[in-house]
Design a protein around this motif. Structure first.
Motif, mmCIF file in Angstrom:
data_model
loop_
_atom_site.group_PDB
_atom_site.id
_atom_site.type_symbol
_atom_site.label_atom_id
_atom_site.label_comp_id
_atom_site.label_asym_id
_atom_site.label_seq_id
_atom_site.Cartn_x
_atom_site.Cartn_y
_atom_site.Cartn_z
ATOM 1 N N GLU A 34 -55.992 59.541 -24.991
ATOM 2 C CA GLU A 34 -55.032 60.374 -25.946
ATOM 3 C C GLU A 34 -53.500 60.651 -26.119
ATOM 4 O OE1 GLU A 34 -55.920 64.992 -24.799
ATOM 5 O OE2 GLU A 34 -58.317 64.781 -24.479
ATOM 6 N N PHE A 35 -53.173 61.186 -27.300
ATOM 7 C CA PHE A 35 -51.878 60.066 -28.204
ATOM 8 C C PHE A 35 -51.439 61.830 -27.421
ATOM 9 C CE2 PHE A 35 -48.673 59.776 -30.143
ATOM 10 C CZ PHE A 35 -48.055 58.922 -31.316
ATOM 11 N N CYS A 36 -50.433 60.362 -27.141
ATOM 12 C CA CYS A 36 -49.173 61.350 -26.220
ATOM 13 C C CYS A 36 -47.682 61.242 -26.526
ATOM 14 C CB CYS A 36 -48.888 61.261 -24.408
ATOM 15 S SG CYS A 36 -48.767 60.012 -24.107
ATOM 16 N N THR A 37 -47.001 62.277 -26.550
ATOM 17 C CA THR A 37 -45.267 62.291 -27.122
ATOM 18 C C THR A 37 -44.047 61.036 -25.571
ATOM 19 O OG1 THR A 37 -45.391 63.772 -28.236
ATOM 20 C CG2 THR A 37 -43.375 63.122 -27.685
ATOM 21 N N ASN A 38 -45.083 61.532 -24.759
ATOM 22 C CA ASN A 38 -44.521 61.008 -23.326
ATOM 23 C C ASN A 38 -45.438 59.652 -22.331
ATOM 24 O OD1 ASN A 38 -41.911 62.270 -23.779
ATOM 25 N ND2 ASN A 38 -41.798 63.506 -22.461
ATOM 26 N N GLY A 68 -57.408 54.347 -2.068
ATOM 27 C CA GLY A 68 -58.652 52.796 -2.901
ATOM 28 C C GLY A 68 -58.728 51.661 -3.294
ATOM 29 N N LYS A 69 -59.443 50.982 -2.909
ATOM 30 C CA LYS A 69 -59.403 49.616 -3.580
ATOM 31 C C LYS A 69 -59.798 49.076 -5.413
ATOM 32 C CE LYS A 69 -59.634 47.694 0.962
ATOM 33 N NZ LYS A 69 -60.335 47.139 1.790
ATOM 34 N N TYR A 70 -60.013 48.015 -5.747
ATOM 35 C CA TYR A 70 -60.192 47.793 -7.529
ATOM 36 C C TYR A 70 -60.235 48.648 -8.684
ATOM 37 C CZ TYR A 70 -63.557 46.403 -3.097
ATOM 38 O OH TYR A 70 -63.936 45.530 -1.676
ATOM 39 N N ILE A 71 -58.741 49.669 -8.483
ATOM 40 C CA ILE A 71 -58.796 49.934 -9.553
ATOM 41 C C ILE A 71 -58.158 49.333 -10.577
ATOM 42 C CG2 ILE A 71 -57.018 51.855 -10.538
ATOM 43 C CD1 ILE A 71 -56.889 52.962 -7.319
ATOM 44 N N GLU A 72 -58.966 49.217 -11.592
ATOM 45 C CA GLU A 72 -58.204 48.218 -12.262
ATOM 46 C C GLU A 72 -56.920 49.158 -13.667
ATOM 47 O OE1 GLU A 72 -60.599 45.781 -16.541
ATOM 48 O OE2 GLU A 72 -61.167 47.596 -16.164
ATOM 49 N N ARG A 73 -57.352 50.403 -13.887
ATOM 50 C CA ARG A 73 -57.006 51.679 -14.813
ATOM 51 C C ARG A 73 -56.646 52.965 -14.609
ATOM 52 N NH1 ARG A 73 -55.618 51.915 -21.655
ATOM 53 N NH2 ARG A 73 -53.973 50.705 -21.006
ATOM 54 N N LEU A 74 -55.642 53.445 -13.720
ATOM 55 C CA LEU A 74 -56.034 54.591 -13.698
ATOM 56 C C LEU A 74 -54.719 55.440 -14.471
ATOM 57 C CD1 LEU A 74 -55.372 55.808 -9.676
ATOM 58 C CD2 LEU A 74 -53.821 56.941 -11.557
ATOM 59 N N VAL A 75 -55.881 56.476 -15.528
ATOM 60 C CA VAL A 75 -54.981 57.777 -15.879
ATOM 61 C C VAL A 75 -54.693 58.537 -15.202
ATOM 62 C CG1 VAL A 75 -55.028 58.408 -18.363
ATOM 63 C CG2 VAL A 75 -56.015 56.326 -17.687
ATOM 64 N N LEU A 76 -53.274 58.794 -15.223
ATOM 65 C CA LEU A 76 -52.687 61.022 -14.740
ATOM 66 C C LEU A 76 -52.663 61.849 -16.408
ATOM 67 C CD1 LEU A 76 -51.198 59.600 -11.759
ATOM 68 C CD2 LEU A 76 -54.041 60.805 -12.115
ATOM 69 N N ARG A 77 -52.391 62.403 -16.572
ATOM 70 C CA ARG A 77 -52.334 63.033 -17.224
ATOM 71 C C ARG A 77 -52.024 65.150 -16.484
ATOM 72 N NH1 ARG A 77 -56.526 64.434 -20.749
ATOM 73 N NH2 ARG A 77 -56.703 62.524 -21.326
ATOM 74 N N GLU A 78 -50.825 65.148 -16.996
ATOM 75 C CA GLU A 78 -49.478 66.395 -16.005
ATOM 76 C C GLU A 78 -50.071 67.348 -16.765
ATOM 77 O OE1 GLU A 78 -44.738 67.128 -14.890
ATOM 78 O OE2 GLU A 78 -45.258 65.408 -17.229
ATOM 79 N N HIS A 79 -49.456 68.367 -15.507
ATOM 80 C CA HIS A 79 -50.796 69.894 -15.821
ATOM 81 C C HIS A 79 -49.198 70.195 -16.275
ATOM 82 C CE1 HIS A 79 -52.928 73.235 -14.462
ATOM 83 N NE2 HIS A 79 -51.410 73.918 -13.673
ATOM 84 N N ASP A 80 -49.737 71.445 -17.221
ATOM 85 C CA ASP A 80 -48.293 72.581 -17.206
ATOM 86 C C ASP A 80 -47.055 72.374 -17.528
ATOM 87 O OD1 ASP A 80 -48.450 74.710 -18.099
ATOM 88 O OD2 ASP A 80 -48.631 76.285 -16.346
ATOM 89 N N ALA A 81 -46.386 71.489 -18.510
ATOM 90 C CA ALA A 81 -45.373 71.442 -18.699
ATOM 91 C C ALA A 81 -44.939 70.829 -19.781
ATOM 92 C CB ALA A 81 -45.396 69.370 -17.899
ATOM 93 N N LYS A 82 -43.451 71.394 -20.906
ATOM 94 C CA LYS A 82 -43.599 71.588 -21.680
ATOM 95 C C LYS A 82 -43.277 70.276 -22.366
ATOM 96 C CE LYS A 82 -39.783 74.797 -20.712
ATOM 97 N NZ LYS A 82 -38.592 75.452 -21.218
#
Length: 256
Positions: A77-81, A121-135
């Protein structure tokens, strides 16, 4: 546009999905090399980034086909930061009318406080994190991360993992994505992020009155995963039930 229609045997519940493939793309130089950066517009919001998706991958991969529906997170999803390749960026994207029309996207480096996270864990090709409840929340993209990573401090409510070992790929189960436990990253103490392989096949059997509920799970660190690639629905999994060495029941399992 790709249209996929499907249904379930014995049920009047047809379904389907539509994949939009048209997108805008350009080249951006990030730490580690040149990348393709792209904007996949939402069909209902052409000319804007609203409900759009951001594509980021090595420039050499630009000719490879991709889908937003395959779970491999080529587009997010497109993001600003954005935090990618070890650097934080502020993205500013605007439509520019003309002949030809185009989008102008600027990525400005940001200074932000980082904290450590240890991946279990192992074998991670891509990991995506999305921040919670931030301005102004961050979206974090980690490609082939080391066991210990540094990312912007904050509380991340969504974690999506794509795994790859040799030619086999898997990705986080959508059911866990919807109820992920928030992970808080601080500058004072390293956080533990449960994600990755190896993966193990599990079958959970539960007796519900006269019904036997059988649930298959492909489990790894941090939750359930699904194999990537097309599913052969013509050959569904089968089950056989034995009592005292004698088969008392059998059948084929239904997808869905």
């Amino acid at each position: 546009v790709d249209i996929a229609l499907y249904g379930y045997n014995g049920r009047n519940k047809p379904g389907g999905n539509l994949t939009w493939h048209s997108y805008w793309q350009g080249k951006i130089l990030l730490p580690g090399g040149e990348c393709e950066i792209g904007l996949i517009e939402h069909p209902n919001h052409l000319g804007t980034t609203e409900e759009g998706y951001l594509l980021l991958r090595p420039w050499a991969d630009r000719v490879k086909p991709f889908s937003l529906e395959d779970g491999l997170m080529t587009g997010v999803e497109f993001c600003t930061n954005l935090f990618a390749r070890g650097q934080a960026y502020r993205l500013n994207c605007a439509y520019v009318a003309g002949d030809p029309p185009r989008f102008r996207l600027e990525a400005t480096r940001l200074e932000t406080q980082l904290g450590e996270a240890a991946l279990t864990g192992k074998y991670i090709e891509r990991l995506v994190l999305r921040e919670h409840d931030a301005k102004v929340p961050f979206t974090v993209l980690l490609d082939r991360p080391e066991p210990t990573v540094r990312i912007p401090v904050g509380t991340y409510s969504k974690c999506w993992v794509v795994l790859k070992e040799n030619d086999t790929r898997a990705f986080s189960d959508y059911r866990d994505w919807l109820r992920a436990k928030p992970v808080t990253i601080t500058a004072a103490k390293a956080a533990i992020l449960h994600a990755g392989g190896p993966l193990t096949n599990w079958v959970a059997v539960e007796n519900q009155g006269r019904t036997l509920s059988i649930d298959y799970r492909l489990a790894g660190d941090g939750g359930r995963y699904r194999p990537a690639g097309p599913v052969d629905r013509a050959n569904p999994p089968q089950v056989a039930i034995y009592r005292n060495g004698n088969q008392v029941g059998s059948g084929k399992l239904e997808y869905g």
